[in-house]
Design a protein around this motif. Structure first.
Motif, short mmCIF file in Angstrom:
data_model
loop_
_atom_site.label_atom_id
_atom_site.label_comp_id
_atom_site.label_asym_id
_atom_site.label_seq_id
_atom_site.Cartn_x
_atom_site.Cartn_y
_atom_site.Cartn_z
N GLN A 37 0.83 -1.21 0.00
CA GLN A 37 0.00 0.00 0.00
C GLN A 37 0.86 1.26 0.00
O GLN A 37 0.55 2.23 -0.68
CB GLN A 37 -0.96 -0.01 1.19
CG GLN A 37 -2.10 -0.99 1.04
CD GLN A 37 -2.93 -0.72 -0.19
OE1 GLN A 37 -3.39 0.39 -0.42
NE2 GLN A 37 -3.12 -1.75 -1.00
N SER A 38 1.97 1.24 0.75
CA SER A 38 2.84 2.42 0.76
C SER A 38 3.52 2.62 -0.59
O SER A 38 3.70 3.74 -1.05
CB SER A 38 3.89 2.31 1.87
OG SER A 38 4.79 1.26 1.60
N ILE A 39 3.88 1.54 -1.27
CA ILE A 39 4.48 1.65 -2.60
C ILE A 39 3.49 2.28 -3.57
O ILE A 39 3.83 3.21 -4.30
CB ILE A 39 4.95 0.27 -3.11
CG1 ILE A 39 6.14 -0.22 -2.31
CG2 ILE A 39 5.28 0.31 -4.60
CD1 ILE A 39 6.52 -1.66 -2.56
N PHE A 40 2.27 1.80 -3.57
CA PHE A 40 1.29 2.34 -4.51
C PHE A 40 0.85 3.74 -4.11
O PHE A 40 0.55 4.56 -4.97
CB PHE A 40 0.09 1.39 -4.63
CG PHE A 40 0.35 0.25 -5.55
CD1 PHE A 40 0.14 0.38 -6.91
CD2 PHE A 40 0.85 -0.95 -5.07
CE1 PHE A 40 0.41 -0.66 -7.78
CE2 PHE A 40 1.11 -2.01 -5.92
CZ PHE A 40 0.90 -1.86 -7.29
N ARG A 41 0.82 4.04 -2.83
CA ARG A 41 0.48 5.38 -2.38
C ARG A 41 1.56 6.37 -2.84
O ARG A 41 1.26 7.46 -3.29
CB ARG A 41 0.36 5.40 -0.85
CG ARG A 41 -0.62 6.41 -0.36
CD ARG A 41 -0.87 6.31 1.14
NE ARG A 41 -1.36 4.98 1.51
CZ ARG A 41 -0.86 4.25 2.50
NH1 ARG A 41 0.12 4.70 3.24
NH2 ARG A 41 -1.34 3.06 2.77
N ARG A 42 2.82 5.94 -2.74
CA ARG A 42 3.95 6.77 -3.15
C ARG A 42 3.88 7.04 -4.65
O ARG A 42 4.07 8.17 -5.10
CB ARG A 42 5.26 6.07 -2.80
CG ARG A 42 6.41 7.00 -2.65
CD ARG A 42 7.66 6.32 -2.12
NE ARG A 42 7.37 5.36 -1.06
CZ ARG A 42 7.98 4.20 -0.92
NH1 ARG A 42 8.92 3.83 -1.75
NH2 ARG A 42 7.67 3.38 0.07
N LYS A 78 1.21 6.96 -6.49
CA LYS A 78 0.03 7.79 -6.73
C LYS A 78 0.33 9.24 -6.43
O LYS A 78 -0.07 10.15 -7.18
CB LYS A 78 -1.13 7.28 -5.88
CG LYS A 78 -2.46 7.83 -6.25
CD LYS A 78 -3.53 7.16 -5.43
CE LYS A 78 -4.91 7.56 -5.89
NZ LYS A 78 -5.94 6.93 -5.09
N GLU A 79 1.08 9.49 -5.35
CA GLU A 79 1.44 10.87 -5.00
C GLU A 79 2.37 11.47 -6.05
O GLU A 79 2.24 12.63 -6.39
CB GLU A 79 2.09 10.89 -3.61
CG GLU A 79 1.11 10.61 -2.49
CD GLU A 79 1.79 10.40 -1.15
OE1 GLU A 79 3.03 10.49 -1.06
OE2 GLU A 79 1.06 10.14 -0.18
N LYS A 80 3.31 10.67 -6.59
CA LYS A 80 4.19 11.15 -7.63
C LYS A 80 3.38 11.53 -8.88
O LYS A 80 3.62 12.56 -9.50
CB LYS A 80 5.22 10.09 -8.03
CG LYS A 80 6.41 10.01 -7.15
CD LYS A 80 7.37 8.99 -7.74
CE LYS A 80 8.55 8.76 -6.84
NZ LYS A 80 9.45 7.72 -7.39
N THR A 81 2.43 10.70 -9.23
CA THR A 81 1.61 10.95 -10.40
C THR A 81 0.79 12.21 -10.21
O THR A 81 0.70 13.04 -11.12
CB THR A 81 0.67 9.75 -10.66
OG1 THR A 81 1.46 8.59 -10.80
CG2 THR A 81 -0.15 9.96 -11.91
N ALA A 139 1.54 14.77 -8.24
CA ALA A 139 2.45 15.91 -8.18
C ALA A 139 2.90 16.32 -9.59
O ALA A 139 3.12 17.49 -9.84
CB ALA A 139 3.65 15.57 -7.31
N ASP A 140 3.03 15.36 -10.48
CA ASP A 140 3.45 15.65 -11.85
C ASP A 140 2.30 16.22 -12.68
O ASP A 140 2.54 16.70 -13.78
CB ASP A 140 3.97 14.38 -12.54
CG ASP A 140 5.29 13.90 -11.94
OD1 ASP A 140 5.95 14.69 -11.25
OD2 ASP A 140 5.66 12.73 -12.18
N GLY A 141 1.12 16.12 -12.18
CA GLY A 141 -0.04 16.63 -12.91
C GLY A 141 -0.59 15.68 -13.94
O GLY A 141 -1.32 16.08 -14.83
N ARG A 142 -0.23 14.44 -13.87
CA ARG A 142 -0.75 13.45 -14.83
C ARG A 142 -1.90 12.71 -14.26
O ARG A 142 -2.17 12.42 -13.24
CB ARG A 142 0.35 12.45 -15.20
CG ARG A 142 1.47 13.09 -15.91
CD ARG A 142 2.45 12.05 -16.32
NE ARG A 142 3.79 12.63 -16.26
CZ ARG A 142 4.89 11.94 -16.25
NH1 ARG A 142 4.85 10.64 -16.23
NH2 ARG A 142 6.05 12.50 -16.22
#
Length: 67
Positions: free
Chosen positions: A52-57, A59-62, A64-67
């Motif tokens: 869950q932490s891997i996918f949360r991380r 998701k947050e990157k995505t 933040a990038d605006g995608r």
């Protein structure tokens, strides 16, 4: 007397039908159990904090990038 034999034939047919169903299910049960075990294990792995932490991380990157 013919009616009595007809009833016995029906009961014999019912018994054979039940035996056939049980036999079929017995042969399928290991395959079904294996599939359910794989699904259950995948769900349990998905629910772990690490995954869950891997996918949360990600998701947050995505986000933040605006995608």
């Amino acid at each position: 007397m013919a009616m009595h034999l007809d009833e016995q034939a029906k009961q014999l047919g019912d018994a054979l039908s039940i035996i056939t169903v049980v036999g079929t299910l017995a042969n399928l049960l290991p395959a079904i159990a294996a599939i359910l075990t794989i699904v259950w294990t995948a769900i349990r792995i998905w629910e772990t904090d690490t995954i869950q932490s891997i996918f949360r991380r990600n998701k947050e990157k995505t986000n933040a990038d605006g995608r």
